[in-house]
Each structure stands twice: as structure tokens, then as C-alpha cells.
Design a protein around this motif. Structure first.
Motif: not given
Length: 228
Positions: A149-157
Motif C-alpha cells: 500500500r503506497l503512501d497517499p502522497v505517492q498515489e497522488a503523484f
């Protein structure tokens, strides 16, 4: 014939404190010699000795100049390695511990490519010695994801395509995460200020701002029409 000896004077013609027989000039000379002696003694004490040894009569340990064994707390675990005391945290992470997410770009703390968090604070790892990070919690971009599970920041990038060549991206991701940890819903101006230490030479700033807004649960900014 009257002379200096007769008068009880030496070549030191400075005013004398007759009560104690000490001239102002001789006092200043003594003070200077004492300070110089203390400085030399201090340097002799601080001179590097053998590995992890302590100077005689000094409880402060002296490391180096050869490699010393260190244990760093990285991404929730302990990692041991052997480094010379002058090794930076960035070099240790990349060369010794195999964590290559933080990038060496400017090597002078100006671009943010080497960003990590040390005890939660955004840190340019190229400007910090690894031995100064002993005992601190170090978080690199590799430590943001939880399993698959990626960090939300990584997903948003990813969602906002907030990268081009990608070389600066790990530093931006860490900088955004550090910002959101301190300020969960920053304004656009606060985002710009919070990650102002990171540079993207490809100029993907708008997408990076959008990613940070998305990760904080806020609506992204929209580009206006080209012709108004």
C-alpha cells in the motif's frame, strides 16, 4: 648618571600597579600566552586517535579516522554498517545500506533531491553526517509505503503525473509527506513554501502542488484556458 635601573624601571614603560608589581602590559602578555596555551592544549586533546578511542583524561569518545561501526534506525528497523566518521548520511544510505531513493544532485543542500526525514523533520541528507543521525529515526522514500500500500502522497503523484524525468521525485515525495505530517491541510501558498527547498528542473510544479493537495483531501488547482 640616572638610568632605568636607578629609577627602578625596565624597558616596559606601561603604567605599573605598584601595589602588586604588575604592569598592565605584562598582564596582557600573560593573558595572551595563557589563552594560546589553552588553545593548543584543546587541539591536542581533540586530535583524532584510534577507532572509537577516548583521549586521556577526556570522556568524549574520539571516532576515526578509520571506519567505525554504527547502527542507524532506518524506516522502522535497525541497520548496521561500518563507515568513516566523515561519511554523510546520504552516502551511507545509498552506498552502505542500499537505499538509493534519496538522490545526490547538488551535494550542497540546495536542491532537495536527497531529502529524508530525521525524527520527523525534513533533512538534506547530503548535509548531515551519518554518525550525527545515530539514535534518530530516519525515514526515506522507501519507508513511506506500508507493504503493498503506497503512501497517499505517492498515489497522488502517480494520479497527477507529478514528474517528468523523475530524478527529483523521491525528494519531493518526502518533502510533501513531511509537510502533511505537520500540516494535514495546507493551503496552496503553504505547500509552495513547505516544499520550496526542492527543485524540479523539468518544471512540473503545478502537478506536484496538485498531488500535495490531493493527498491532503483538497481539490487540485486548475489551469486556466490558454487564450483566457
Amino acid at each position: 648618571m640616572g638610568n632605568e635601573k636607578d629609577l627602578g624601571h625596565s624597558h616596559d614603560s606601561a603604567p605599573r600597579n605598584d601595589a602588586h608589581g604588575v604592569s598592565r602590559r605584562s598582564f596582557m602578555k600573560t593573558l595572551g600566552l595563557s589563552a594560546a596555551g589553552a588553545s593548543i592544549a584543546g587541539k591536542a586533546t581533540a586530535r583524532p586517535g584510534g577507532p572509537a578511542s577516548a583521549a586521556e583524561g577526556d570522556e568524549i569518545p574520539i571516532n576515526g579516522p578509520g571506519p567505525v561501526s554504527v547502527t542507524l534506525k532506518v524506516n522502522g528497523g535497525e541497520m548496521k554498517t561500518s563507515i568513516e566518521p566523515a561519511t554523510t548520511l546520504l552516502e551511507t544510505l545509498r552506498m552502505n545500506l542500499g537505499l538509493t531513493g534519496a538522490k545526490e544532485i547538488c551535494d550542497r543542500g540546495s536542491c532537495g533531491g536527497c531529502s529524508v526525514m530525521v525524527d520527523g523533520k525534513l533533512t538534506a541528507s547530503c548535509m548531515m553526517l551519518a554518525i550525527d543521525a545515530i539514535g534518530s529515526e530516519i525515514t526515506t522514500v522507501e519507508g513511506l509505503a506500508k507493504g503493498d500500500r503506497l503512501d497517499p502522497v505517492q498515489e497522488a503523484f502517480i494520479k497527477h503525473d507529478a514528474l517528468q524525468c523523475g530524478f527529483c521525485t523521491p525528494g519531493f515525495v518526502v518533502a510533501c509527506r513531511a509537510l502533511l505530517n505537520e500540516n494535514p491541510k495546507p493551503t496552496l501558498d503553504e505547500i509552495k513554501h513547505g516544499i520550496s527547498g526542492n527543485i524540479c528542473r523539468c518544471g512540473t510544479y503545478t502537478n506536484i502542488f496538485n498531488a500535495c493537495l490531493e493527498a491532503s483531501g483538497q481539490a487540485p488547482i486548475l489551469d486556466g484556458p490558454v487564450n483566457g
